[in-house]
Design an enzyme around this catalytic site. Structure first.
Site, PDB file in Angstrom:
ATOM      1  N   GLU A   5       0.836  -1.197   0.000  1.00  0.00           N
ATOM      2  CA  GLU A   5       0.000   0.000   0.000  1.00  0.00           C
ATOM      3  C   GLU A   5       0.880   1.259   0.000  1.00  0.00           C
ATOM      4  OE1 GLU A   5      -3.806   1.749   2.560  1.00  0.00           O
ATOM      5  OE2 GLU A   5      -2.371   0.419   3.536  1.00  0.00           O
ATOM      6  N   LYS A  50      -9.584   2.610  -2.844  1.00  0.00           N
ATOM      7  CA  LYS A  50      -9.946   2.023  -1.548  1.00  0.00           C
ATOM      8  C   LYS A  50     -11.304   2.555  -1.092  1.00  0.00           C
ATOM      9  CE  LYS A  50      -7.774   1.488   3.043  1.00  0.00           C
ATOM     10  NZ  LYS A  50      -6.514   1.797   3.764  1.00  0.00           N
ATOM     11  N   CYS A 109      -5.971  -2.908   2.113  1.00  0.00           N
ATOM     12  CA  CYS A 109      -5.765  -2.832   3.561  1.00  0.00           C
ATOM     13  C   CYS A 109      -7.066  -2.932   4.346  1.00  0.00           C
ATOM     14  CB  CYS A 109      -4.976  -1.567   3.903  1.00  0.00           C
ATOM     15  SG  CYS A 109      -4.243  -1.601   5.561  1.00  0.00           S
TER      16      CYS A 109
END
Length: 290
Positions: free
Chosen positions: A54, A127, A164
């Site tokens: 990430e 995300k 994540c």
């Protein structure tokens, strides 16, 4: 090694795939060069697809809330995407590039660009789930994603990306499976004191529930300039039976992880369990209500 057909593109039954877990070098350019080296090492080992961690070219600055770190954002596609697209073409390797995206001034996302093995930019994932807890002040830096859960048709087959904190939410994992993902990459920056007890639980369970391979990536080390998060590595691939593919990565050291993924196992598992046949979307309506 046999091959199947994805559209007009032959897809090998066994895909050699790579993950990179590494530590902060101190500046963006040296991080980019380090990842170029990792990509070349992976290609030399026969890998055909690679995913970085990430926000791969920077520190995990979200341990602080400071507008100076907006400077790490760039357009996607943009200079870093183009630089790695040229490398992808040179190496014949699919690349997943997690970056800090500026769509326009003040509109920023936590994003992963996907580049095919011929250097073609295929698109990006933003995300969707953004945390705001101690050491992970991400709402200060990122808007929630607005591109849904795209699937990318690549030289190694259909792949998806989940980033994540997303991994704690089962709905996106399922959306990627319904869209046809064979491999889903989850680039992360997660801390030993917070999430280690979940790390080897959630992704294997999600791989089983959704019947695909997952590549889980976590950076390593303490970036003391920014905070005391202890990133614990232990990156891995997990198969749709919930089994690690080879060993997991080291819990402190940078590492390039290269593994062979037998995509033929996907049909075996789906024929055995039929989760997609037996799911009941007609009964799930309340799940979409606030």
């Amino acid at each position: 090694m046999g091959a199947r057909i994805l559209g007009e593109v032959p897809v090998a039954d066994v895909v050699r795939a790579a993950l990179v877990q590494t530590s902060w070098t101190g500046d963006k350019e040296s991080m980019i060069k380090a990842h170029e080296d990792y990509a070349r090492q992976a290609a030399a080992a026969g890998a055909k697809v690679i995913c970085f961690q990430e926000l791969f070219y920077g520190p995990y600055f979200c341990q602080k809330q400071d507008a100076e770190y907006y400077e790490y954002a760039e357009s996607v596609p943009g200079p870093t995407t183009e630089r790695f697209a040229a490398l992808a073409q040179e190496l014949g390797m699919v690349m997943v590039l997690p970056m800090y995206e500026q769509e326009q001034p003040g509109v920023l996302y936590n994003t992963a660009a996907v580049v095919d093995a011929d250097g073609t930019y295929l698109g990006k994932y933003r995300k969707n789930h953004i945390p705001q807890v101690k050491g992970f002040w991400e709402k200060f830096y990122f808007r929630p994603g607005n591109l849904g859960y795209p699937i990318f048709d690549t030289a190694v087959g259909r792949i998806g990306v989940y980033i994540c904190y997303d991994r704690h939410f089962p709905e996106g994992w399922r959306a990627l499976g319904l869209a046809g993902a064979k491999i889903v990459f989850n680039p992360s920056a997660t801390s030993r004191g917070l999430s280690a007890y979940l790390w080897k639980l959630e992704q294997p369970a999600s791989a089983v529930a959704n019947e695909y391979f997952i590549g889980a990536i976590n950076r390593v080390g303490i970036e003391s300039e920014f905070g005391d998060n202890d990133f614990y590595g232990t990156s891995y691939f997990v198969d749709p039976e919930g089994k690690f593919v080879g060993d997991v990565g080291h819990d402190h050291d940078p590492e390039l992880i290269v593994r062979d993924l037998d995509l033929g196992l996907l049909d075996t598992v789906r024929d055995r369990w039929q989760f997609y046949r037996d799911r009941r979307p007609d009964a799930y309506g309340d799940l979409t209500k606030p």
